[in-house]
Design a protein around this motif. Structure first.
Motif, mmCIF file in Angstrom:
data_model
loop_
_atom_site.group_PDB
_atom_site.id
_atom_site.type_symbol
_atom_site.label_atom_id
_atom_site.label_comp_id
_atom_site.label_asym_id
_atom_site.label_seq_id
_atom_site.Cartn_x
_atom_site.Cartn_y
_atom_site.Cartn_z
ATOM 1 N N LEU A 1 8.664 13.306 -15.776
ATOM 2 C CA LEU A 1 8.160 12.161 -15.412
ATOM 3 C C LEU A 1 6.565 12.544 -14.661
ATOM 4 C CD1 LEU A 1 10.793 9.800 -13.922
ATOM 5 C CD2 LEU A 1 9.216 9.314 -15.991
ATOM 6 N N MET A 2 6.731 13.662 -13.708
ATOM 7 C CA MET A 2 5.458 14.307 -13.292
ATOM 8 C C MET A 2 4.565 14.871 -14.183
ATOM 9 S SD MET A 2 7.168 16.672 -10.026
ATOM 10 C CE MET A 2 8.757 15.753 -9.210
ATOM 11 N N VAL A 3 5.083 15.573 -15.444
ATOM 12 C CA VAL A 3 4.211 16.033 -16.302
ATOM 13 C C VAL A 3 3.650 14.995 -17.157
ATOM 14 C CG1 VAL A 3 4.083 17.603 -18.361
ATOM 15 C CG2 VAL A 3 5.303 18.190 -16.268
ATOM 16 N N VAL A 4 4.478 14.000 -17.461
ATOM 17 C CA VAL A 4 3.819 12.828 -18.515
ATOM 18 C C VAL A 4 2.881 12.055 -17.809
ATOM 19 C CG1 VAL A 4 4.570 10.576 -19.625
ATOM 20 C CG2 VAL A 4 5.991 12.968 -19.780
ATOM 21 N N SER A 5 3.125 11.520 -16.559
ATOM 22 C CA SER A 5 2.209 10.894 -15.679
ATOM 23 C C SER A 5 0.842 11.517 -15.643
ATOM 24 C CB SER A 5 2.735 10.321 -14.368
ATOM 25 O OG SER A 5 2.959 11.502 -13.804
ATOM 26 N N PHE A 6 1.126 12.883 -15.437
ATOM 27 C CA PHE A 6 -0.184 13.578 -15.226
ATOM 28 C C PHE A 6 -0.864 13.781 -16.313
ATOM 29 C CE2 PHE A 6 -2.465 17.701 -15.647
ATOM 30 C CZ PHE A 6 -3.186 17.756 -14.445
ATOM 31 N N ALA A 7 -0.309 13.830 -17.687
ATOM 32 C CA ALA A 7 -1.211 13.828 -19.003
ATOM 33 C C ALA A 7 -1.546 12.568 -19.055
ATOM 34 C CB ALA A 7 -0.152 14.180 -20.077
ATOM 35 N N LEU A 8 -0.859 11.310 -19.000
ATOM 36 C CA LEU A 8 -1.291 10.050 -19.423
ATOM 37 C C LEU A 8 -2.537 9.638 -18.578
ATOM 38 C CD1 LEU A 8 2.103 7.924 -20.014
ATOM 39 C CD2 LEU A 8 0.702 8.874 -21.661
ATOM 40 N N THR A 9 -2.680 10.148 -17.397
ATOM 41 C CA THR A 9 -3.674 9.741 -16.276
ATOM 42 C C THR A 9 -4.852 10.710 -16.595
ATOM 43 O OG1 THR A 9 -2.663 10.652 -14.587
ATOM 44 C CG2 THR A 9 -2.218 8.293 -14.975
ATOM 45 N N ASN A 10 -4.841 11.516 -17.333
ATOM 46 C CA ASN A 10 -5.962 12.441 -17.589
ATOM 47 C C ASN A 10 -6.531 13.291 -16.106
ATOM 48 O OD1 ASN A 10 -7.176 13.139 -20.095
ATOM 49 N ND2 ASN A 10 -8.253 10.994 -20.366
ATOM 50 N N GLN A 11 -5.625 13.604 -15.608
ATOM 51 C CA GLN A 11 -5.966 14.159 -14.339
ATOM 52 C C GLN A 11 -6.410 15.731 -14.417
ATOM 53 O OE1 GLN A 11 -3.313 12.736 -11.291
ATOM 54 N NE2 GLN A 11 -2.266 11.803 -12.844
ATOM 55 N N ILE A 12 -6.808 15.982 -15.345
ATOM 56 C CA ILE A 12 -7.239 17.614 -15.400
ATOM 57 C C ILE A 12 -8.397 17.921 -14.737
ATOM 58 C CG2 ILE A 12 -7.901 19.503 -17.004
ATOM 59 C CD1 ILE A 12 -5.803 18.570 -18.908
ATOM 60 N N SER A 13 -9.152 16.612 -14.671
ATOM 61 C CA SER A 13 -10.423 16.818 -14.182
ATOM 62 C C SER A 13 -10.304 15.765 -12.920
ATOM 63 C CB SER A 13 -11.616 16.154 -15.040
ATOM 64 O OG SER A 13 -12.957 16.081 -14.119
ATOM 65 N N ALA A 14 -9.806 16.214 -11.808
ATOM 66 C CA ALA A 14 -9.430 15.486 -10.661
ATOM 67 C C ALA A 14 -10.888 14.699 -10.028
ATOM 68 C CB ALA A 14 -8.737 16.052 -9.769
ATOM 69 N N ASP A 15 -10.811 13.543 -9.750
ATOM 70 C CA ASP A 15 -11.807 12.891 -9.142
ATOM 71 C C ASP A 15 -11.282 11.576 -8.341
ATOM 72 O OD1 ASP A 15 -13.866 11.104 -8.368
ATOM 73 O OD2 ASP A 15 -14.678 10.839 -10.603
ATOM 74 N N PRO A 16 -11.189 11.496 -7.028
ATOM 75 C CA PRO A 16 -10.715 10.630 -6.211
ATOM 76 C C PRO A 16 -11.245 9.469 -6.057
ATOM 77 C CG PRO A 16 -11.487 12.630 -4.914
ATOM 78 C CD PRO A 16 -11.941 12.919 -6.200
ATOM 79 N N ARG A 17 -12.364 9.184 -6.850
ATOM 80 C CA ARG A 17 -12.709 7.993 -7.208
ATOM 81 C C ARG A 17 -12.077 7.270 -8.321
ATOM 82 N NH1 ARG A 17 -18.722 9.720 -7.414
ATOM 83 N NH2 ARG A 17 -17.788 11.201 -8.628
ATOM 84 N N ALA A 18 -11.276 7.838 -9.265
ATOM 85 C CA ALA A 18 -10.962 7.251 -10.564
ATOM 86 C C ALA A 18 -9.716 6.277 -10.129
ATOM 87 C CB ALA A 18 -10.010 8.485 -10.990
ATOM 88 N N TRP A 19 -9.669 5.257 -11.073
ATOM 89 C CA TRP A 19 -8.885 4.338 -10.945
ATOM 90 C C TRP A 19 -7.401 4.379 -10.453
ATOM 91 C CZ3 TRP A 19 -4.132 2.789 -13.364
ATOM 92 C CH2 TRP A 19 -3.922 1.544 -13.158
ATOM 93 N N VAL A 20 -6.870 5.390 -11.051
ATOM 94 C CA VAL A 20 -5.464 6.027 -10.857
ATOM 95 C C VAL A 20 -5.351 6.289 -9.307
ATOM 96 C CG1 VAL A 20 -5.590 8.301 -11.412
ATOM 97 C CG2 VAL A 20 -3.492 7.349 -11.503
ATOM 98 N N TYR A 21 -6.173 6.921 -8.775
ATOM 99 C CA TYR A 21 -6.250 7.193 -7.066
ATOM 100 C C TYR A 21 -6.319 6.084 -6.348
ATOM 101 C CZ TYR A 21 -6.670 12.027 -9.140
ATOM 102 O OH TYR A 21 -6.529 13.145 -9.745
ATOM 103 N N GLN A 22 -6.940 5.188 -6.791
ATOM 104 C CA GLN A 22 -7.301 3.749 -6.050
ATOM 105 C C GLN A 22 -6.058 3.173 -6.027
ATOM 106 O OE1 GLN A 22 -9.939 3.419 -4.250
ATOM 107 N NE2 GLN A 22 -10.993 5.374 -4.794
ATOM 108 N N GLN A 23 -5.246 2.960 -7.169
ATOM 109 C CA GLN A 23 -4.055 2.200 -7.406
ATOM 110 C C GLN A 23 -2.969 2.904 -6.719
ATOM 111 O OE1 GLN A 23 -3.894 -0.953 -8.574
ATOM 112 N NE2 GLN A 23 -6.167 -0.541 -8.668
ATOM 113 N N PHE A 24 -2.699 4.156 -6.719
ATOM 114 C CA PHE A 24 -1.495 4.812 -6.418
ATOM 115 C C PHE A 24 -1.723 5.983 -5.346
ATOM 116 C CE2 PHE A 24 -1.004 3.517 -11.070
ATOM 117 C CZ PHE A 24 0.036 2.745 -10.925
ATOM 118 N N GLY A 25 -2.748 6.039 -5.000
ATOM 119 C CA GLY A 25 -2.923 6.874 -3.904
ATOM 120 C C GLY A 25 -2.749 6.285 -2.454
#
Length: 214
Positions: A22-46
């Motif tokens: 689940l950790m790997v799949v969620s990482f892949a699906l959210t395209n987090q190879i290029s980390a950006d704290p402003r991205a939508w996923v961080y705003q929703q789940f951070g």
């Protein structure tokens, strides 16, 4: 402790692979190879601590809104090194604890530790965020691991070797990171460790007393 660990770990339980997957799949699906704290996923789940305080103008309006960050932060990571290190740590302690508890109780412990991680961050870092990653929940798994390496949690705490290992782990993952300017949420590590250590004795199977025939 390492000899006992090897003797009692013939395979990795499915629940451990499930959570790691689940950790790997969620990482892949959210395209987090290029980390950006402003991205939508961080705003929703951070975890943004202030949003959990009613005094904040941007606080959560309902419990449902807060559920995403409280549990979703465990499956969001800041880039490849972040998730790699968390997976490596998880696969060290997770299998042994899962074998002791069984799949369902291990899953429950993991999420309780994740919740404890979130609460630790919210209470001890009230103006910080976003905090993401499974390291707090994994610290909770380690909290359970140290109590599981002996027949009972009481026996583990009475063993100087176990106590020294626990203190060393906390020293590295809490005290050291508290003083290093590297942006690691030691508050989440502490909260997760305490939650996992408290949950394990409640979830661990009870030892049966020997009867008159042994």
């Amino acid at each position: 402790m390492s000899d006992v660990y090897r003797e009692q770990r013939p395979h990795t339980p499915v629940v451990v692979w499930l959570l790691a997957g689940l950790m790997v799949v969620s990482f892949a699906l959210t395209n987090q190879i290029s980390a950006d704290p402003r991205a939508w996923v961080y705003q929703q789940f951070g975890l943004f601590s202030e949003r959990f305080y009613p005094s904040s103008p941007d606080h959560y309006r309902s419990f449902d809104e807060a559920l995403g960050p409280l549990f979703g932060h465990m499956f969001v990571h800041f880039g490849l090194p972040h998730i790699f290190m968390n997976l490596l740590a998880f696969l060290q302690a997770g299998p042994f604890v899962a074998m002791r508890l069984g799949g369902a109780r291990f899953l429950f412990l993991f999420f309780i530790a994740g919740l404890g991680s979130a609460l630790g961050f919210i209470l001890l870092a009230p103006h910080s965020g976003p905090a993401v990653g499974a390291s707090g929940a994994i610290c909770g798994v380690f909290g359970a691991y140290f109590l599981a390496v002996r027949p009972t949690p009481q026996a583990a705490l009475a063993d100087p070797q176990v106590r020294n290992a626990m203190l060393t782990f906390l020293g590295i993952n809490v005290l050291l990171f508290a003083f290093l300017p590297i942006g690691i949420a030691w508050q989440a590590h502490l909260g997760g460790f305490i939650a996992g250590a408290l949950a394990y004795p409640l979830l661990a199977p009870r030892l049966r007393r020997a009867g008159p025939w042994g």
